[in-house]
Enzyme design. Structure first.
Site, PDB file in Angstrom:
ATOM      1  N   HIS A   1     -48.413 -41.268  50.339  1.00 24.58           N
ATOM      2  CA  HIS A   1     -48.388 -40.085  51.203  1.00 24.58           C
ATOM      3  C   HIS A   1     -48.343 -40.542  52.647  1.00 24.58           C
ATOM      4  CE1 HIS A   1     -50.922 -37.550  53.955  1.00 24.58           C
ATOM      5  NE2 HIS A   1     -49.985 -36.682  53.633  1.00 24.58           N
TER       6      HIS A   1
ATOM      7  N   GLY B   1     -49.243 -17.176  52.863  1.00 29.78           N
ATOM      8  CA  GLY B   1     -47.897 -16.822  52.436  1.00 29.78           C
ATOM      9  C   GLY B   1     -46.823 -17.706  53.010  1.00 29.78           C
ATOM     10  N   GLY B   2     -47.114 -18.975  53.140  1.00 29.15           N
ATOM     11  CA  GLY B   2     -46.114 -19.915  53.629  1.00 29.15           C
ATOM     12  C   GLY B   2     -45.036 -20.171  52.599  1.00 29.15           C
ATOM     13  N   ARG B   3     -44.128 -21.061  52.937  1.00 28.23           N
ATOM     14  CA  ARG B   3     -42.999 -21.366  52.053  1.00 28.23           C
ATOM     15  C   ARG B   3     -43.516 -22.168  50.855  1.00 28.23           C
ATOM     16  NH1 ARG B   3     -38.813 -25.010  50.978  1.00 28.23           N
ATOM     17  NH2 ARG B   3     -36.850 -23.936  50.552  1.00 28.23           N
ATOM     18  N   ILE B   4     -43.659 -21.501  49.716  1.00 29.66           N
ATOM     19  CA  ILE B   4     -44.385 -22.059  48.581  1.00 29.66           C
ATOM     20  C   ILE B   4     -43.758 -23.343  48.062  1.00 29.66           C
ATOM     21  CG2 ILE B   4     -43.194 -20.719  46.789  1.00 29.66           C
ATOM     22  CD1 ILE B   4     -46.972 -21.492  46.964  1.00 29.66           C
TER      23      ILE B   4
ATOM     24  N   SER C   1     -42.183 -25.624  49.693  1.00 29.33           N
ATOM     25  CA  SER C   1     -42.523 -26.721  50.593  1.00 29.33           C
ATOM     26  C   SER C   1     -44.008 -27.044  50.545  1.00 29.33           C
ATOM     27  CB  SER C   1     -42.114 -26.381  52.029  1.00 29.33           C
ATOM     28  OG  SER C   1     -40.710 -26.290  52.151  1.00 29.33           O
TER      29      SER C   1
END
EC number: 1.3.3.3
Length: 385
Positions: free
Chosen positions: A187, A343-346, A348
């Site tokens: 990572h 509610g972000g870009r799931i 990603s």
């Protein structure tokens, strides 16, 4: 106190969330650059992006920059512009190296933008010959920080009540999960954050900081691999400040701690955040050096381990350790948990998770086994160099 990680609206796991250090240090117990080129399917037509949340707009092509016009017009030599250039070059370099190591699989790319400015590029390779799942994301984000968060972040006295604070953030984030249980997961994340003057306090000083790190998560310990990895991290740190490696190594060990398990996610590396107590140019160069060190620190290990034979028992152990990875990311990682709550870009946000993982009830490796040695090192961090 509210961390900035909990107040930033971010549509991507690649967003450079500002993370705090671990709250408690656990007690020890026994136990050359190449440019990434799109595959032929991309080169023949526009890049397609998946539809995501309302505030994102899929883009058919990669723009030269995600900076707002005012930033782009001001100077291509600004820290904002140079950091964006650095992370996009790093994304290309890493993706090119990963595709070469895999020998056939290629990254799927999604490009997106936001109406208020900024955007990102998400690239994912999965089910390859070497990589079970590899994600390399970059993002540039503009937003407004609530007043309380600004006071918490920068220590503004309580009798001052600044209005909303505009901010800028950019970062690269990547998680690489190989198939072979003898090849470690990697990572890395490097990010830059700026706040402008509060809207009701024009002329107030601009705040900025850097954050990031690179860490290794193997299922089996090859001591020469871990020493090589940590040596490259130390070399990058020592070019700038001799205290960086020991300081950031401990920070990494403390941050990636799974409290409910009493163990760390892996064998560490370096981690730093809120870094602004050095010259800005020096820290930009340091973040660049760290990003450029990812491939030399990691790919030699992959080349040595990716084709080693393994059995079902060893694969099952890798999957159990992947389960720990999932637990940390979904429970403790501030970027992931914030993205899920807002509610972000799931796609990603969850790109960091492995394709497969495993949980067994009350699993304990046999004392003295190779699996036990890995667990012991995760419970009791070691000085590898």
């Amino acid at each position: 106190m509210m961390h900035c990680a909990s107040i930033v609206s971010a549509p991507s796991y690649a967003f450079p969330f500002r993370s705090g250090s671990a709250s408690t240090t656990p007690t020890a117990i026994s136990l050359t650059k190449r440019s990434w080129k799109p595959p032929p399917s991309m080169a023949k037509g526009p890049v397609r992006a998946t539809v995501s949340i309302e505030k994102e707009t899929p883009e058919a092509n990669r723009p030269e920059t995600f900076l707002r016009g005012v930033d782009e017009a001001q100077s291509s030599t600004s820290v904002r512009a140079r950091f964006e250039k650095m992370i996009r070059e790093a994304q290309d370099t890493v993706c090119s190296a990963l595709e070469a190591a895999d020998g056939g699989a290629q990254f799927k790319e999604d490009v997106w933008s936001r109406p208020g400015g900024g955007g990102g590029i998400s690239r994912v390779l999965q089910d390859g010959a070497v990589w079970e799942k590899a994600g390399v994301n970059v993002s540039v984000v503009y937003g407004v920080m609530p007043p309380d968060a600004y006071r918490a972040a920068k220590g503004v006295p309580t009798d001052q009540k600044p209005g909303p604070v505009p901010f800028f953030a950019a970062g690269i984030s990547s998680v690489l999960h190989p198939k072979n249980p003898f090849a470690p997961t990697l990572h890395f994340n490097y990010r830059y954050f700026e706040t402008d003057a509060p809207k009701d306090a024009p002329g107030a000083p601009r705040q900025w900081w850097f954050g990031g790190g690179t860490d290794l998560t193997p299922a089996y310990i090859f001591e020469e691999d871990v020493k090589h990895f940590h040596s490259i991290q130390k070399q990058a740190c020592d070019k700038f400040e001799p205290t960086f490696y020991p300081r950031f190594k401990k920070w990494c060990d403390d941050y990636f701690y799974i409290k409910h398990r009493g163990e760390r996610r892996g064998l560490g590396g370096i981690f730093f955040d809120d870094l602004n107590d050095y010259d800005q140019e020096m820290l930009l160069s340091f973040a660049t050096e760290c990003a450029n060190s990812v491939i030399p620190a990691y790919l030699p290990i992959i080349e040595k381990r990716k084709d080693l034979p393994f059995n079902d028992h060893q694969k099952a152990w890798q999957q159990l350790r992947r389960g720990r990875y999932v637990e940390f990311n979904l429970v403790y990682d501030r970027g992931t948990t914030f993205g899920l709550k807002t509610g972000g870009r799931i796609e990603s946000i969850l790109v960091s998770l492995p394709l497969t993982a495993r949980w067994e009830y009350d699993h304990k490796p046999e004392e003295g086994s190779e699996e036990w040695k890995l667990l012991d090192a995760c419970i009791n961090p070691k000085e590898w160099i």
